[in-house]
Design a protein around this motif. Structure first.
Motif, PDB file in Angstrom:
ATOM      1  N   GLY A 138       0.836  -1.185   0.000  1.00  0.00           N
ATOM      2  CA  GLY A 138       0.000   0.000   0.000  1.00  0.00           C
ATOM      3  C   GLY A 138       0.874   1.238   0.000  1.00  0.00           C
ATOM      4  O   GLY A 138       2.113   1.151   0.063  1.00  0.00           O
ATOM      5  N   THR A 139       0.269   2.392  -0.046  1.00  0.00           N
ATOM      6  CA  THR A 139       1.008   3.656  -0.064  1.00  0.00           C
ATOM      7  C   THR A 139       1.550   3.964   1.330  1.00  0.00           C
ATOM      8  O   THR A 139       0.763   4.119   2.275  1.00  0.00           O
ATOM      9  N   PRO A 140       2.876   4.067   1.505  1.00  0.00           N
ATOM     10  CA  PRO A 140       3.417   4.430   2.824  1.00  0.00           C
ATOM     11  C   PRO A 140       2.893   5.801   3.275  1.00  0.00           C
ATOM     12  O   PRO A 140       2.883   6.760   2.490  1.00  0.00           O
ATOM     13  N   ILE A 141       2.431   5.872   4.503  1.00  0.00           N
ATOM     14  CA  ILE A 141       1.922   7.137   5.042  1.00  0.00           C
ATOM     15  C   ILE A 141       3.122   8.036   5.345  1.00  0.00           C
ATOM     16  O   ILE A 141       4.026   7.644   6.088  1.00  0.00           O
ATOM     17  N   PRO A 142       3.164   9.260   4.797  1.00  0.00           N
ATOM     18  CA  PRO A 142       4.390  10.075   4.818  1.00  0.00           C
ATOM     19  C   PRO A 142       4.598  10.858   6.130  1.00  0.00           C
ATOM     20  O   PRO A 142       4.597  12.093   6.138  1.00  0.00           O
ATOM     21  N   PHE A 143       4.797  10.116   7.216  1.00  0.00           N
ATOM     22  CA  PHE A 143       5.068  10.752   8.501  1.00  0.00           C
ATOM     23  C   PHE A 143       6.202  10.026   9.205  1.00  0.00           C
ATOM     24  O   PHE A 143       6.494   8.853   8.918  1.00  0.00           O
ATOM     25  N   GLU A 187      12.020  -3.343  -1.439  1.00  0.00           N
ATOM     26  CA  GLU A 187      11.783  -4.556  -2.228  1.00  0.00           C
ATOM     27  C   GLU A 187      12.099  -5.825  -1.435  1.00  0.00           C
ATOM     28  O   GLU A 187      11.476  -6.862  -1.638  1.00  0.00           O
ATOM     29  N   ASP A 188      13.092  -5.757  -0.523  1.00  0.00           N
ATOM     30  CA  ASP A 188      13.538  -6.955   0.204  1.00  0.00           C
ATOM     31  C   ASP A 188      12.704  -7.141   1.472  1.00  0.00           C
ATOM     32  O   ASP A 188      13.058  -6.697   2.549  1.00  0.00           O
ATOM     33  N   VAL A 189      11.561  -7.783   1.299  1.00  0.00           N
ATOM     34  CA  VAL A 189      10.650  -7.989   2.428  1.00  0.00           C
ATOM     35  C   VAL A 189      10.333  -9.467   2.580  1.00  0.00           C
ATOM     36  O   VAL A 189      10.404 -10.247   1.623  1.00  0.00           O
ATOM     37  N   ASP A 190       9.968  -9.824   3.814  1.00  0.00           N
ATOM     38  CA  ASP A 190       9.705 -11.216   4.164  1.00  0.00           C
ATOM     39  C   ASP A 190       8.237 -11.364   4.527  1.00  0.00           C
ATOM     40  O   ASP A 190       7.730 -10.645   5.383  1.00  0.00           O
ATOM     41  N   PHE A 191       7.565 -12.307   3.852  1.00  0.00           N
ATOM     42  CA  PHE A 191       6.150 -12.533   4.133  1.00  0.00           C
ATOM     43  C   PHE A 191       5.909 -13.847   4.873  1.00  0.00           C
ATOM     44  O   PHE A 191       4.759 -14.231   5.073  1.00  0.00           O
ATOM     45  N   GLN A 192       6.968 -14.520   5.271  1.00  0.00           N
ATOM     46  CA  GLN A 192       6.785 -15.788   5.970  1.00  0.00           C
ATOM     47  C   GLN A 192       6.390 -15.578   7.430  1.00  0.00           C
ATOM     48  O   GLN A 192       5.731 -16.419   8.028  1.00  0.00           O
ATOM     49  N   THR A 193       6.799 -14.437   7.988  1.00  0.00           N
ATOM     50  CA  THR A 193       6.431 -14.114   9.373  1.00  0.00           C
ATOM     51  C   THR A 193       5.165 -13.273   9.362  1.00  0.00           C
ATOM     52  O   THR A 193       5.069 -12.312   8.595  1.00  0.00           O
ATOM     53  N   PRO A 194       4.168 -13.623  10.189  1.00  0.00           N
ATOM     54  CA  PRO A 194       2.929 -12.824  10.219  1.00  0.00           C
ATOM     55  C   PRO A 194       3.207 -11.380  10.620  1.00  0.00           C
ATOM     56  O   PRO A 194       4.198 -11.065  11.280  1.00  0.00           O
ATOM     57  N   GLY A 195       2.300 -10.511  10.218  1.00  0.00           N
ATOM     58  CA  GLY A 195       2.420  -9.105  10.577  1.00  0.00           C
ATOM     59  C   GLY A 195       2.904  -8.252   9.418  1.00  0.00           C
ATOM     60  O   GLY A 195       3.095  -8.725   8.300  1.00  0.00           O
ATOM     61  N   ASN A 196       3.124  -6.983   9.713  1.00  0.00           N
ATOM     62  CA  ASN A 196       3.504  -6.008   8.703  1.00  0.00           C
ATOM     63  C   ASN A 196       5.017  -6.054   8.459  1.00  0.00           C
ATOM     64  O   ASN A 196       5.799  -5.731   9.362  1.00  0.00           O
ATOM     65  N   PRO A 197       5.479  -6.423   7.246  1.00  0.00           N
ATOM     66  CA  PRO A 197       6.923  -6.485   6.980  1.00  0.00           C
ATOM     67  C   PRO A 197       7.629  -5.146   7.163  1.00  0.00           C
ATOM     68  O   PRO A 197       8.826  -5.116   7.459  1.00  0.00           O
ATOM     69  N   LEU A 198       6.921  -4.040   6.996  1.00  0.00           N
ATOM     70  CA  LEU A 198       7.553  -2.724   7.149  1.00  0.00           C
ATOM     71  C   LEU A 198       7.952  -2.482   8.610  1.00  0.00           C
ATOM     72  O   LEU A 198       8.947  -1.797   8.889  1.00  0.00           O
ATOM     73  N   GLU A 199       7.187  -3.060   9.517  1.00  0.00           N
ATOM     74  CA  GLU A 199       7.443  -2.849  10.943  1.00  0.00           C
ATOM     75  C   GLU A 199       8.754  -3.506  11.371  1.00  0.00           C
ATOM     76  O   GLU A 199       9.470  -2.981  12.221  1.00  0.00           O
ATOM     77  N   ARG A 200       9.063  -4.638  10.769  1.00  0.00           N
ATOM     78  CA  ARG A 200      10.248  -5.378  11.214  1.00  0.00           C
ATOM     79  C   ARG A 200      11.421  -5.291  10.221  1.00  0.00           C
ATOM     80  O   ARG A 200      12.416  -5.997  10.387  1.00  0.00           O
ATOM     81  N   GLU A 248       6.572   6.105   9.705  1.00  0.00           N
ATOM     82  CA  GLU A 248       5.272   5.472   9.918  1.00  0.00           C
ATOM     83  C   GLU A 248       5.263   4.181   9.092  1.00  0.00           C
ATOM     84  O   GLU A 248       5.601   4.196   7.902  1.00  0.00           O
ATOM     85  N   THR A 249       4.886   3.079   9.719  1.00  0.00           N
ATOM     86  CA  THR A 249       4.890   1.801   8.997  1.00  0.00           C
ATOM     87  C   THR A 249       3.502   1.388   8.524  1.00  0.00           C
ATOM     88  O   THR A 249       3.372   0.384   7.815  1.00  0.00           O
ATOM     89  N   ASP A 250       2.466   2.123   8.909  1.00  0.00           N
ATOM     90  CA  ASP A 250       1.149   1.859   8.333  1.00  0.00           C
ATOM     91  C   ASP A 250       1.111   2.383   6.900  1.00  0.00           C
ATOM     92  O   ASP A 250       1.798   3.354   6.554  1.00  0.00           O
ATOM     93  N   THR A 251       0.308   1.728   6.081  1.00  0.00           N
ATOM     94  CA  THR A 251       0.067   2.206   4.717  1.00  0.00           C
ATOM     95  C   THR A 251      -1.395   2.632   4.588  1.00  0.00           C
ATOM     96  O   THR A 251      -2.227   2.330   5.446  1.00  0.00           O
ATOM     97  N   LEU A 252      -1.691   3.336   3.488  1.00  0.00           N
ATOM     98  CA  LEU A 252      -3.030   3.893   3.316  1.00  0.00           C
ATOM     99  C   LEU A 252      -4.017   2.854   2.800  1.00  0.00           C
ATOM    100  O   LEU A 252      -3.680   1.994   1.974  1.00  0.00           O
ATOM    101  N   ASP A 253      -5.243   2.970   3.273  1.00  0.00           N
ATOM    102  CA  ASP A 253      -6.363   2.204   2.741  1.00  0.00           C
ATOM    103  C   ASP A 253      -6.384   2.346   1.220  1.00  0.00           C
ATOM    104  O   ASP A 253      -6.227   3.443   0.681  1.00  0.00           O
ATOM    105  N   THR A 254      -6.583   1.248   0.510  1.00  0.00           N
ATOM    106  CA  THR A 254      -6.557   1.318  -0.956  1.00  0.00           C
ATOM    107  C   THR A 254      -7.706   2.148  -1.524  1.00  0.00           C
ATOM    108  O   THR A 254      -7.651   2.558  -2.690  1.00  0.00           O
ATOM    109  N   PHE A 255      -8.743   2.411  -0.735  1.00  0.00           N
ATOM    110  CA  PHE A 255      -9.801   3.312  -1.196  1.00  0.00           C
ATOM    111  C   PHE A 255      -9.257   4.724  -1.432  1.00  0.00           C
ATOM    112  O   PHE A 255      -9.825   5.486  -2.208  1.00  0.00           O
TER     113      PHE A 255
END
Length: 841
Positions: free
Chosen positions: A432-437, A459-472, A491-498
């Protein structure tokens, strides 16, 4: 030139590929913002790149395509773009399940779907193609988000969310099914997290009022938005509690105040939170497992916990029990309600479960005051009963009276509230779009500098571990604070796709590199003249797009306030289902696995019979889907397009049938043979055919303008039949040439092939719409029914407006009429001008 002449059968495969290449080479559908022609912006809701287009897409885009091609033919500069709503959970699910990167999976899907769309010959401006997952799109979205923040329309606060403890992410209400995460199946928890919000409630009044100006939107969509915004006039007042506190409540039905038999608060209301008993805490925990959507609250079992407190009724002085209730939300009103079980269904179910009184305070008439309320609550209008000084009043009068008395007592006031809540846009997702804060221990939450945009996803992210890859992620989130220079985190949250789909129509219209769009360019194209998409987007997408447009207008970035001048919601494409019970389970089969014999359906693999189910929306789970590529391979793009426009009105569902597409294919070839009968050197006039031709031109134009495609199709069938029956003449050849132009928006490959073979220069896609001779739109001949003694004996053609004497003479000159009279004396002749002659003997 065409690949084949009229002497050879029409070959869709050759024609489709040839003309699609020609359109690409000539950039036929590229929009020119600097053109001085009137602008038309035609847009269908852009697709999610799931990997394959489906027949529903084909119907949606064919409708928009016909309109876009027609608008070009009548002299408009047309913007008809295509792009991809490319962020979202399916890509992350693919990453987890298939071990692929969301970006690669998404971009591969885009290329495949783009090739599929091109096979259908859509008149799209591919030079403006965009994908919301690309930095050159979402970087500008980040800039807009910062603009809205600077204007006070973005904020961060702690909010209760649905938390999936296995996937370690927030879930939307719609992703909570029976209290469990839609993907993990884990029991969902309610947690409080700091979330980002957009202040859509600041626009509630104008979003509601703006619906009144959207006259070219379906009434049902406007009503759905009106209900979602949910403006209600009511009363906020306070009960005195038995512990000495006061409890504010809000009600939209103050007229029913004498029917209150309990008071209920939300599980996270301060009254509930103040209770220290284990039983109360257990009940509060139980409430937190439930859903929070209106639909879930309506259908869930109504549960309560008696707090032991009572609330004093402001008029009767009665002590009403105070409950914690699972159907009361802290986010609406005050988080507390007065329960009126006689006239609210949720209150009725609650009172029935807990044995509370159910008084009647509204009845059809005063005489019905003593009738009990049974079975369900009665929420309709009537007269007030059993309510002291309100008895006999109407509901509206009683509302005004109670509000006035409460205000006199000083314990409350009339108040307007809204169902609409601020839009929570935080998602604990990677794709998703990284929230710019940026979060700094010293400076707090700091906006990212615009010079640092786009903030791109690693680009180098891991999806084998649950949760948000940006956080870790080891490096991505670690940055310097733009304010103090110290260590900080993104900020590691991304924007709602809406959010991505709330402004894409602006970026289609204007695509400068250094900013989201150019204000002057937007003014040339917006609002979108015709927007087309499914009814499933009637509320959230359309409401959010309207909000973004108004918000950007308020901060001075654009001049428009409504994004879509006209909205059309097309019906679905449906298909019957085929199934068989196997080992206690229902197994579904795809249409291409089935052979039909009369009323039976047989499975090709074993010849056994399967059950033919209802005609329903095409669905992967029911396997009643049709692959567009297979159909195009077999019949060609034009037959598929023609089928999408035929038979069903476009707002209704279209049942798919093999017989239907085969019939459309036959008509394509029938037209080809008719076009081959064009004779440029023919002479002679056929006035009735000329009239039919020009009436059809005008009628098809009106039908396409009003999106009545099935009507336009029917008129083309009629003209085709008339031309086939007509004798060779210049009029017939003119009608054939006109037919080529009339079908060009619908069957563009066939039309281009025929246009070239007629010896015309240039593309039919660039040719003007055929002109109409207004004189030929007026009928100057009429058909007269001739009766003898009330029975039809003959029909005659006569000049329109012929005199009674002339019509009588024509009727009596008929051989059929004379044979019927057989020498009898005529007593009188009744003439109805332009319609009827009846001879009485």
């Amino acid at each position: 030139m065409s690949e084949t002449g009229f002497g050879a059968p029409f070959d869709p495969a050759i024609a489709d590929a040839n003309w699609q290449a020609r359109w690409d080479e000539a950039q036929t559908f590229r929009a020119d913002s600097d053109s001085d022609r009137p602008k038309s912006y035609v847009l269908e809701m852009f697709p999610y790149p799931s990997g394959r287009i489906h027949i529903g897409h084909v119907r949606n885009y064919t409708m928009g395509d016909v309109l876009a091609r027609y608008k070009k033919a009548v002299g408009h500069e047309v913007l008809h773009p295509m792009g991809w709503d490319a962020f979202g959970m399916p890509a992350e699910n693919a990453a987890m399940e298939k071990g692929v990167h969301p970006g690669g999976w998404t971009r591969d899907n885009i290329e495949h779907m783009k090739a599929q769309l091109k096979r259908l010959g859509f008149a799209l401006d591919w030079s403006r193609e965009l994908a919301t997952c690309e930095p050159d799109y979402y970087g500008h979205e980040q800039a807009l988000f910062l603009d809205l923040y600077e204007a006070g329309l973005v904020y961060r606060k702690e909010s209760e969310v649905n938390w999936d403890p296995v996937d370690m992410t927030v879930l939307a209400n719609e992703q909570v099914i029976d209290g469990k995460g839609w993907r993990s199946g884990a029991e969902v928890e309610k947690r409080k997290l700091s979330q980002w919000f957009l202040k859509i409630t600041d626009f509630a009044e104008e979003l509601l009022e703006g619906l009144g100006g959207l006259e070219n939107w379906p009434d049902k969509v406007r009503l759905m938005q009106e209900n979602w915004i949910g403006k209600s006039q009511g009363l906020e007042f306070s009960f005195d509690l038995s512990n000495g506190d006061t409890l504010p409540v809000y009600t939209t039905r103050p007229d029913t105040i004498f029917g209150a038999s309990f008071v209920a608060v939300a599980a996270d209301h301060p009254v509930a939170q103040s209770l220290d008993s284990q039983a109360a805490q257990d009940f509060i925990a139980l409430c937190k497992k439930g859903g929070t959507t209106a639909a879930e609250l309506e259908t869930a079992e109504k549960l309560g916990f008696d707090t032991g407190l009572t609330a004093k009724h402001p008029f009767t002085g009665a002590d009403l029990p105070v409950y914690i209730a699972n159907f009361v939300l802290m986010g609406y009103g005050t988080g507390a309600v007065m329960g009126v079980p006689g006239h609210d269904q949720r209150d009725f179910e609650f009172a029935t479960k807990y044995g509370l009184p159910i008084p009647r305070v509204v009845a059809a008439s005063i005489e019905d005051a003593d009738q009990p309320v049974t079975g369900e609550a009665e929420s309709g209008e009537g007269v007030i009963v059993n309510s002291d000084f309100l008895d006999g009043m109407s509901v509206d009068d009683a509302k005004r009276e109670i509000i006035a008395r409460i205000e006199q007592q000083g314990c409350g006031a009339g108040k307007t509230v809204w169902r609409l809540r601020d839009w929570g846009v935080s998602r604990q997702r990677y794709w998703g779009t990284p929230i710019p804060f940026i979060h700094c221990d010293s400076c707090g939450v700091v906006p990212a500098p615009k010079s640092s945009l786009p903030i791109t996803l690693p680009e180098d992210v891991d999806f084998q571990t649950p949760g948000n890859p940006l956080e870790r992620h080891a490096r991505w989130k670690h940055v310097d604070c733009p304010k103090c220079g110290g260590e900080a985190n993104r900020e590691t949250d991304t924007l709602d796709t809406f959010v991505d789909s709330s402004w894409y129509f602006l970026r289609f219209a204007s695509q400068p590199k250094d900013k989201p769009f150019d204000r002057d360019e937007i003014a040339k194209w917006l609002p979108v003249e015709q927007y087309i998409g499914g009814i499933e987007h009637a509320i959230l997408h359309l409401l959010y797009a309207r909000f973004w447009t108004r918000a950007l207008n308020r901060i001075g970035l654009i001049d428009v306030t409504e994004p879509f001048a006209s909205l059309f919601t097309q019906g679905m494409v449906t298909h019957e289902t085929y199934s068989r019970r196997d080992g206690g389970k229902t197994v579904y089969y795809a249409p291409d696995e089935i052979s039909r014999e009369a009323q039976r359906a047989l499975l090709k693999s074993d010849g056994g019979e399967v059950e033919i189910g209802r005609v329903i929306k095409m669905s992967k789970s029911k396997k009643n889907v049709v692959d567009p590529d297979t159909i195009i391979d077999r019949y060609g793009a034009d037959a598929v397009r023609w089928f999408m426009l035929s038979d069903s009105p476009p707002e209704r569902d279209l049942p798919w049938s093999e017989a239907g597409i085969e019939g459309c294919s036959r008509f394509v070839h029938r037209l080809w043979r008719l076009f081959g009968q064009y004779d440029a050197g023919a002479s002679g006039a056929d006035k009735p055919l000329d009239r039919k031709t020009h009436q059809t031109i005008a009628a098809v134009a009106a039908d396409v303008e009003s999106l009545g495609f099935n009507k336009a199709v029917a008129r083309i069938y009629e003209l085709t039949g008339a031309v086939e029956k007509a004798a060779p003449s210049a009029s017939r050849s003119a009608a054939i040439r006109t037919l080529v132009q009339l079908v060009a928006p619908m069957m563009p490959h066939l039309a281009e092939e025929a246009w070239a073979n007629l010896g015309e220069t240039g593309l039919v896609a660039d040719a003007p719409w055929p002109e109409v001779d207004p004189a030929l739109l007026v009928e100057d001949e009429v058909t007269i029914a001739v009766q003898h003694m009330g029975k039809l004996r003959d029909t005659l053609t006569a000049p329109k407006g012929a005199s009674k004497d002339d019509l009588e003479k024509l009727a009596l000159a008929s051989d059929k009429v004379q044979r019927s009279i057989d020498g009898a004396a005529i007593r009188k002749v009744i003439v109805v001008p332009d319609r009827l002659v009846n001879i009485v003997t």
